[in-house]
Design a protein around this motif. Sequence first.
Motif, PDB file in Angstrom:
ATOM      1  N   UNK A   1     -10.320 -17.072  10.588  1.00  0.00           N
ATOM      2  CA  UNK A   1     -10.721 -16.000   9.730  1.00  0.00           C
ATOM      3  C   UNK A   1     -12.607 -15.671   9.669  1.00  0.00           C
ATOM      4  N   UNK A   2     -13.125 -16.984   9.964  1.00  0.00           N
ATOM      5  CA  UNK A   2     -14.511 -16.924  10.215  1.00  0.00           C
ATOM      6  C   UNK A   2     -14.689 -16.210  11.428  1.00  0.00           C
ATOM      7  N   UNK A   3     -14.132 -16.533  12.265  1.00  0.00           N
ATOM      8  CA  UNK A   3     -14.362 -15.765  13.739  1.00  0.00           C
ATOM      9  C   UNK A   3     -14.161 -14.334  13.454  1.00  0.00           C
ATOM     10  N   UNK A   4     -12.879 -13.880  12.748  1.00  0.00           N
ATOM     11  CA  UNK A   4     -12.890 -12.275  12.546  1.00  0.00           C
ATOM     12  C   UNK A   4     -13.912 -11.859  11.955  1.00  0.00           C
ATOM     13  N   UNK A   5     -14.234 -12.280  10.656  1.00  0.00           N
ATOM     14  CA  UNK A   5     -15.464 -11.816   9.904  1.00  0.00           C
ATOM     15  C   UNK A   5     -16.780 -11.743  10.531  1.00  0.00           C
ATOM     16  N   UNK A   6     -17.043 -12.797  11.493  1.00  0.00           N
ATOM     17  CA  UNK A   6     -18.312 -12.629  12.353  1.00  0.00           C
ATOM     18  C   UNK A   6     -18.041 -11.330  13.034  1.00  0.00           C
ATOM     19  N   UNK A   7     -17.051 -10.919  13.591  1.00  0.00           N
ATOM     20  CA  UNK A   7     -16.685  -9.694  14.588  1.00  0.00           C
ATOM     21  C   UNK A   7     -17.015  -8.415  13.488  1.00  0.00           C
TER      22      UNK A   7
END
Length: 304
Positions: A255-261
């Motif tokens: 989720x953190x990877x996705x929110x970084x995007x």
Amino acid sequence: MPNTNPRSYDATPSRKVAFLGLGVMGYPMAGHLALAGHEVTVYNRTAAKSAAWCEEFAASKAPRHAATPREAAAGADFVFCCVGNDDDLRSVTLGADGAFAGMKAGAVFVDHTTASAEVARELYAAAQAAGLHFVDAPVSGGQAGAQNGQLTVMCGGDAAAFDAARPVALAFSRAFTLLGASGAGQLAKMVNQICIAGLVQGLSEAVAFGQNAGLDMKQVLEVIGKGAAQSWQMDNRGKTMVEDHFDFGFAVDWMRKDLGLVLDEARRNGSRVPVTALVDQFYADVQRMGGNRWDTSSLIKRLK
């Protein structure tokens, strides 16, 4: 196991396909393609996972595993992919051992990785230059959706490539929708993640508040779940949040990877996403608590 909940498959003619990436999503997605009667070749960085997949689906149409993405893609009509991030995606598509080097002219690459819109456009252009087609097609529905063949797929790319891939991809999808040009699928997935971030934080605060007030929160959720507060997150994660159960589902790290995007794209297009930015930092708190692999509903742990 993809066939935990058996489903019927539409009568789609058998095609030669490849699937790159056999993680928690890719493994059952590739399984549904095999069960639908397609000739599937798989590739995974850990070769033992590919061998195990072939053994599990040995009764399907001659499942094979390949040593490189290029070998897996050779002769395929469609190459499906679900890996971790932009760099992983480039590693399986580009270069001498990448899928693009092995694909036949006119073949379609369908990418289910949640990645950036930028890399989707980059690979779309690279595919076009090589006489291939590229569709960015991130998914929503989680591990359960992949296992049950009920994923929602958001696509960007050319209509002709989308139309060709759709009947095959419906083996693991309940909806497969073209939303615009290359990159549109990834942008739609970012919209999806923005919605989820706010919903999970709100649900976390509500459950923690109700528990502090001495309410039977399972009963409360059952009641309010019949009204305007109802959501997928409440239906599927509310009770497990009350039970302090988080060892399943979509991991905080992802989720953190996705929110970084999302935050990167928001800076590019001038969007204001203050709640999303705040929830991203809340997930960083969960990581510091050791919750990297906890389900995203573990946001509530910060409040206890």
